[in-house]
Scaffold this motif. Structure first.
Motif, PDB file in Angstrom:
ATOM      1  N   VAL A 111      51.234 -46.784 -63.906  1.00 20.49           N
ATOM      2  CA  VAL A 111      52.117 -47.791 -63.329  1.00 20.49           C
ATOM      3  C   VAL A 111      51.689 -48.000 -61.875  1.00 20.49           C
ATOM      4  N   PRO A 112      51.386 -49.235 -61.477  1.00 26.36           N
ATOM      5  CA  PRO A 112      50.989 -49.485 -60.094  1.00 26.36           C
ATOM      6  C   PRO A 112      52.113 -49.125 -59.114  1.00 26.36           C
ATOM      7  N   VAL A 113      51.719 -48.573 -57.965  1.00 25.96           N
ATOM      8  CA  VAL A 113      52.671 -48.115 -56.958  1.00 25.96           C
ATOM      9  C   VAL A 113      52.308 -48.740 -55.611  1.00 25.96           C
ATOM     10  N   THR A 114      53.324 -49.247 -54.913  1.00 27.15           N
ATOM     11  CA  THR A 114      53.153 -49.741 -53.547  1.00 27.15           C
ATOM     12  C   THR A 114      53.966 -48.844 -52.627  1.00 27.15           C
ATOM     13  N   ILE A 115      53.318 -48.334 -51.590  1.00 25.07           N
ATOM     14  CA  ILE A 115      53.970 -47.472 -50.614  1.00 25.07           C
ATOM     15  C   ILE A 115      54.070 -48.222 -49.303  1.00 25.07           C
TER      16      ILE A 115
ATOM     17  N   GLU B 242      62.535 -49.450 -57.076  1.00 23.54           N
ATOM     18  CA  GLU B 242      62.331 -49.030 -55.693  1.00 23.54           C
ATOM     19  C   GLU B 242      62.919 -47.645 -55.472  1.00 23.54           C
ATOM     20  N   TYR B 243      62.191 -46.835 -54.720  1.00 22.85           N
ATOM     21  CA  TYR B 243      62.623 -45.484 -54.378  1.00 22.85           C
ATOM     22  C   TYR B 243      62.616 -45.325 -52.870  1.00 22.85           C
ATOM     23  N   LYS B 244      63.669 -44.751 -52.343  1.00 14.69           N
ATOM     24  CA  LYS B 244      63.724 -44.394 -50.923  1.00 14.69           C
ATOM     25  C   LYS B 244      63.406 -42.910 -50.818  1.00 14.69           C
ATOM     26  N   PRO B 245      63.024 -42.430 -49.628  1.00 18.43           N
ATOM     27  CA  PRO B 245      62.675 -41.008 -49.524  1.00 18.43           C
ATOM     28  C   PRO B 245      63.865 -40.115 -49.833  1.00 18.43           C
ATOM     29  N   ARG B 246      63.561 -38.971 -50.431  1.00 21.53           N
ATOM     30  CA  ARG B 246      64.602 -37.979 -50.692  1.00 21.53           C
ATOM     31  C   ARG B 246      64.906 -37.255 -49.403  1.00 21.53           C
ATOM     32  N   ASN B 247      66.098 -36.740 -49.298  1.00 23.68           N
ATOM     33  CA  ASN B 247      66.501 -35.976 -48.134  1.00 23.68           C
ATOM     34  C   ASN B 247      66.534 -34.508 -48.560  1.00 23.68           C
ATOM     35  N   TYR B 248      65.359 -33.878 -48.532  1.00 20.00           N
ATOM     36  CA  TYR B 248      65.241 -32.505 -49.028  1.00 20.00           C
ATOM     37  C   TYR B 248      65.967 -31.526 -48.119  1.00 20.00           C
ATOM     38  N   GLY B 249      66.623 -30.554 -48.728  1.00 23.52           N
ATOM     39  CA  GLY B 249      67.246 -29.473 -47.983  1.00 23.52           C
ATOM     40  C   GLY B 249      68.598 -29.790 -47.398  1.00 23.52           C
ATOM     41  N   SER B 250      69.101 -30.987 -47.548  1.00 19.31           N
ATOM     42  CA  SER B 250      70.411 -31.312 -47.006  1.00 19.31           C
ATOM     43  C   SER B 250      71.403 -31.435 -48.147  1.00 19.31           C
ATOM     44  N   ARG B 251      72.653 -31.344 -47.807  1.00 12.13           N
ATOM     45  CA  ARG B 251      73.709 -31.453 -48.808  1.00 12.13           C
ATOM     46  C   ARG B 251      74.127 -32.908 -48.901  1.00 12.13           C
TER      47      ARG B 251
ATOM     48  N   ALA C 296      57.380 -42.139 -46.883  1.00 11.48           N
ATOM     49  CA  ALA C 296      57.417 -43.599 -46.896  1.00 11.48           C
ATOM     50  C   ALA C 296      58.814 -44.127 -46.610  1.00 11.48           C
ATOM     51  N   LYS C 297      58.843 -45.359 -46.144  1.00 16.57           N
ATOM     52  CA  LYS C 297      60.125 -46.038 -45.983  1.00 16.57           C
ATOM     53  C   LYS C 297      60.619 -46.529 -47.341  1.00 16.57           C
ATOM     54  N   LEU C 298      59.671 -46.984 -48.180  1.00 12.67           N
ATOM     55  CA  LEU C 298      60.019 -47.508 -49.499  1.00 12.67           C
ATOM     56  C   LEU C 298      58.828 -47.326 -50.432  1.00 12.67           C
ATOM     57  N   SER C 299      59.084 -46.833 -51.627  1.00 16.35           N
ATOM     58  CA  SER C 299      58.060 -46.699 -52.666  1.00 16.35           C
ATOM     59  C   SER C 299      58.488 -47.574 -53.831  1.00 16.35           C
ATOM     60  N   THR C 300      57.569 -48.395 -54.325  1.00 17.06           N
ATOM     61  CA  THR C 300      57.896 -49.329 -55.396  1.00 17.06           C
ATOM     62  C   THR C 300      56.921 -49.173 -56.549  1.00 17.06           C
ATOM     63  N   MET C 301      57.466 -48.964 -57.745  1.00 13.55           N
ATOM     64  CA  MET C 301      56.667 -48.973 -58.971  1.00 13.55           C
ATOM     65  C   MET C 301      56.907 -50.332 -59.620  1.00 13.55           C
TER      66      MET C 301
ATOM     67  N   LYS D 227      51.314 -51.097 -45.661  1.00 10.18           N
ATOM     68  CA  LYS D 227      51.502 -50.935 -47.100  1.00 10.18           C
ATOM     69  C   LYS D 227      50.206 -50.454 -47.719  1.00 10.18           C
ATOM     70  N   GLU D 228      50.337 -49.626 -48.745  1.00 10.63           N
ATOM     71  CA  GLU D 228      49.177 -49.142 -49.481  1.00 10.63           C
ATOM     72  C   GLU D 228      49.472 -49.271 -50.966  1.00 10.63           C
ATOM     73  N   GLU D 229      48.497 -49.792 -51.700  1.00  8.34           N
ATOM     74  CA  GLU D 229      48.633 -49.990 -53.147  1.00  8.34           C
ATOM     75  C   GLU D 229      47.823 -48.930 -53.881  1.00  8.34           C
TER      76      GLU D 229
END
Length: 139
Positions: free
Chosen positions: A68-72, A110-119, A97-102, A79-81
């Motif tokens: 699946v093509p991804v744009t970051i 569209e996916y936004k970055p995860r906030n790892y380690g926070s509640r 990334a600010k936004l990741s799109t498949m 932007k990077e494809e």
């Protein structure tokens, strides 16, 4: 010079097509378009895998089943494809990334970055629960 070149095209087995059409019909029941698009893209990518096989991740050369093509879109606006990414590289790119799109055709997720380690739950912070400290029993 070569005359007529005939390319062999693999026939689609009926069960592959049936699975695909069932998913298309089932995807219409999803209320959110992001979830519907993900289901359709996943099913299409699985059908393509069964017909053509996977690919290699352009970053780490790992096998990718669902191509699946991804744009970051990075924080600085660049932007990077990518033609596809393995799960590990996708999550690594997504974290920075600010936004990741498949995307496949008009369907995109569209996916936004995860906030790892926070509640958090989808970006909303939970207040810390105040747990009372029990008093020790009398001696």
């Amino acid at each position: 010079m070569f005359g007529n070149i005939h390319f062999m095209q693999r026939k689609i087995p009926a069960r592959f097509l049936q699975e695909y059409l069932e998913t298309v019909a089932h995807a219409q029941s999803f209320q959110t378009s992001n979830r519907r698009a993900w289901a359709l893209m996943h099913c299409y990518a699985e059908l393509q895998y069964k017909l053509k096989g996977g690919a290699k991740c352009p970053q780490c050369r790992a096998h990718v089943r669902h191509v699946v093509p991804v744009t970051i879109e990075r924080m600085d606006g660049t932007k990077e494809e990518f033609p596809c990414l393995c799960t590990r590289c996708f999550e690594g790119e997504r974290a920075n990334a600010k936004l990741s799109t498949m995307h496949i055709g008009d369907a995109k997720v569209e996916y936004k970055p995860r906030n790892y380690g926070s509640r958090t739950k989808q970006g909303a912070s939970f207040p810390k629960k105040q747990v009372p400290i029990p008093t020790p029993p009398p001696v």
